[in-house]
Design an enzyme around this catalytic site. Sequence first.
Site, PDB file in Angstrom:
ATOM      1  N   ASP A 261      -2.096  97.058  58.866  1.00 23.67           N
ATOM      2  CA  ASP A 261      -1.660  95.798  59.462  1.00 23.67           C
ATOM      3  C   ASP A 261      -1.140  94.902  58.331  1.00 23.67           C
ATOM      4  O   ASP A 261      -1.286  95.216  57.145  1.00 23.67           O
ATOM      5  CB  ASP A 261      -2.783  95.127  60.264  1.00 23.67           C
ATOM      6  CG  ASP A 261      -2.221  94.131  61.292  1.00 23.67           C
ATOM      7  OD1 ASP A 261      -1.039  93.759  61.179  1.00 23.67           O
ATOM      8  OD2 ASP A 261      -2.960  93.716  62.192  1.00 23.67           O
TER       9      ASP A 261
HETATM   10  C1  BGC Z   1      -0.824  91.524  63.589  1.00 22.52           C
HETATM   11  C2  BGC Z   1      -0.200  92.765  64.172  1.00 22.52           C
HETATM   12  C3  BGC Z   1       1.298  92.673  64.052  1.00 22.52           C
HETATM   13  C4  BGC Z   1       1.656  92.486  62.599  1.00 22.52           C
HETATM   14  C5  BGC Z   1       3.139  92.467  62.319  1.00 22.52           C
HETATM   15  C6  BGC Z   1      -0.285  91.176  62.213  1.00 22.52           C
HETATM   16  O1  BGC Z   1      -0.682  89.920  61.805  1.00 22.52           O
HETATM   17  O2  BGC Z   1      -2.219  91.702  63.537  1.00 22.52           O
HETATM   18  O3  BGC Z   1      -0.608  92.930  65.497  1.00 22.52           O
HETATM   19  O4  BGC Z   1       1.885  93.814  64.599  1.00 22.52           O
HETATM   20  O5  BGC Z   1       1.115  91.260  62.156  1.00 22.52           O
HETATM   21  O6  BGC Z   1       3.719  91.337  62.798  1.00 22.52           O
END
Ligand code: BGC
Length: 734
Positions: A261
């Site tokens: 993530d």
């Molecule tokens: C979130 C994800 C997301 C990623 C990219 C993160 O902060 O937890 O769900 O896909 O950012 O934007």
Amino acid sequence: MNQQQLKELLAQMSLEEKIGQLVQLPGYFQNGGTITGPAGDLGLTQEDLRLAGSYLSVIGAEKTRALQEEYMAAHPHHIPLIFMDDIINGYRTVFPVPLAQGCTFNPDLVQQGASVAAKEAAASGVHVTFSPMADLVRDARWGRVMESTGEDAYLNGLMAAAMVRGYQGDLKKKGTIAGCLKHFAGYGAPEGGRDYANVELSLRTLKEDYLPAYKAAIDAGVAMVMTSFNTLDRVPSTANKWLMRDILRDEMGFDGALISDWGAVGELVPHGVAADFAQAAQLAIEAGVDMDMVSPSYAKHLKTLVEEGKVDEKLIDESCMRMLELKNKLGLFENPFRDAAKEEEDALLLCEEHRKAAQDCAEKSFVLLKNEENMLPLRSGQEKVAFIGPFVNNKFLCGSWAIFSDDQDTVTLKDALEKQESDSCISFAAGSRVMDRDGVVQGFQKQIPEETLDEEFALSQAIEMARGADKVVLALGEHREFSGEASSRGSLTLPRCQQRLLDEVAKVNQNITVVLFCGRPMDLRDVQNKAKAILVAWFPGTEGGPALARTLYGHCAPQGKLSMAFPWSVSQLPLHYNQLSTGRPFHGDYKAARFGSKYQDMPRFPLYPFGFGLSYTTFSCSPVTLNKAVLKKGDAITAAVTVKNTGHCTGTETVQLYIRDVVGSVARPVRELKGFRQVTLRPGEEKEVCFEITEDMLRFWDIHMNYVSEPGEFHLFIGSDSTTENKAAFTLEA
Ligand code: BGC
């Protein structure tokens, strides 16, 4: 390319190039793109940028095409970039938030929504979406319940698989994008409902309740998986070798690419399991994380780690191969631009067909919680209705993750009503702000527009309007930035300003319908006392206005069922209908059960349970009949009920099947959803609804951690929500 050609390509690549394939940079490196996480100086060089294999949050056919061209020309092996974005509930045409989509109990509809999103996004140059989110949720304080399809593993699994089919179809075909399943694993259970907090789950609960929905998406062929931010058994997922290699890959059979993530590799440092970014990179690559999303760890440290002999180059090769395979699956080596084309964007984004699909999904996601004295549907041209509240003429109906939408495209409730109804019968007033003046709203991805409203004047105007109307529809709810990432809440009630509006209107007109806009179950105790009808609209998307106008005036009847219970109070959380049997159960009789599992000062059960939702008509359900009372392995029992429309309009009922394993080698849930069927019936019409019960539906992780069924007695319930007592019993033969 075939596998042999990919291998040859890998063999020709330098170590730097291979590491580059494992790095994803955010759009702001390319003068644009939305920022979906903490942004800081990653300390990267021009060389890192030149070799990074993926960009996040860059969209637009012209932009992605130009970037791709420039990048490939400069890349030593002309390997294409892969563009990944968060297409959560639609791209430009926005569908209801995932929690609302869960309430449709209709995987085909959800698949259709994902396919619309894929077509639009693909035309804008997107290759991968960070969806579906298959996290199981039980705590409405957590803002990200909005992105889940709810509290039931079985339902979530069906929905996650449907989304994967909708996005991916056949990835070689036009109008498709790859899905990325997230957040692996257990992210939906943070302590206290606080985003990013620790997760404490027993191995059995993880396997029994939390992994199945991810597994369903993997079985549907999802191309990527994303690690979660949380710790599990005190190990952050991004460093959890057991979770990623033994469970995700070996046990669950995932063989695609694994991405961290946002910043999660680097966050192993503040988590306190790595001393620095170098150690963080080592832990993550050893855990099998192929791509580092927005942290300097891989880009800055993997090379030295290999050179110093701390990381085996084989690990880099393995991860690089997976990224090349993903690009190959998408056909990027043959056509690096895929569908990206300005003309396609112009033709597809927000086209009539897509708007219709979004409206249909919204209509089917609304949940009618209460409807006394036939408050709804409203009677067109026959009664004066005052539409009051900060959501009546509000364009922010798409939820906080619709980051590529333009709020100006949203059709508000007011817009839709003005088109649909005659002016003489409807009037509109804002009545209050969305947020209290002293409330803090932190915009996550988008700028929050300042609310300007003379509150006292707006309130008095609303009261006068309510006084003169036959009925009042109050459009209330939470700010769209109050649910989603980093948006946990400690209380689930309406903001004070909206509560005041409700209180004051209720003094002058009791014929109140509340239409609730929210990304999570809220505390509706007081709303329930003051409103004769409650319709949950969630964040319904671009076509939310027309969908609501049609529903309120009975052009269609609500048919959604809660995919997550509305608690009686926030103190009950976490809450789920499929709780384990306790030695001291409580069935609701306070006098008889002094020592039952309950609270002294408030109800034990939610205000509105999982699976609950009314229609404008009513349905009856006959007692359950079974074609046999003993189930043999390899055989099936048919359970049947007859459902009848006993009201005055056509409606759709979702008939739900729950099963309880009466005695198990470990404590078993009081009941679990095992199936559902939707039937649409005209007034007076009836239909038989059948479910096949087979042995595999009764399996669980037994005392020895084997996934088996155990012979003995089972109870089966069929009805209109998770509290049904319409029951039959059968035995599973040894
Ligand atoms: C979130 C994800 C997301 C990623 C990219 C993160 O902060 O937890 O769900 O896909 O950012 O934007």
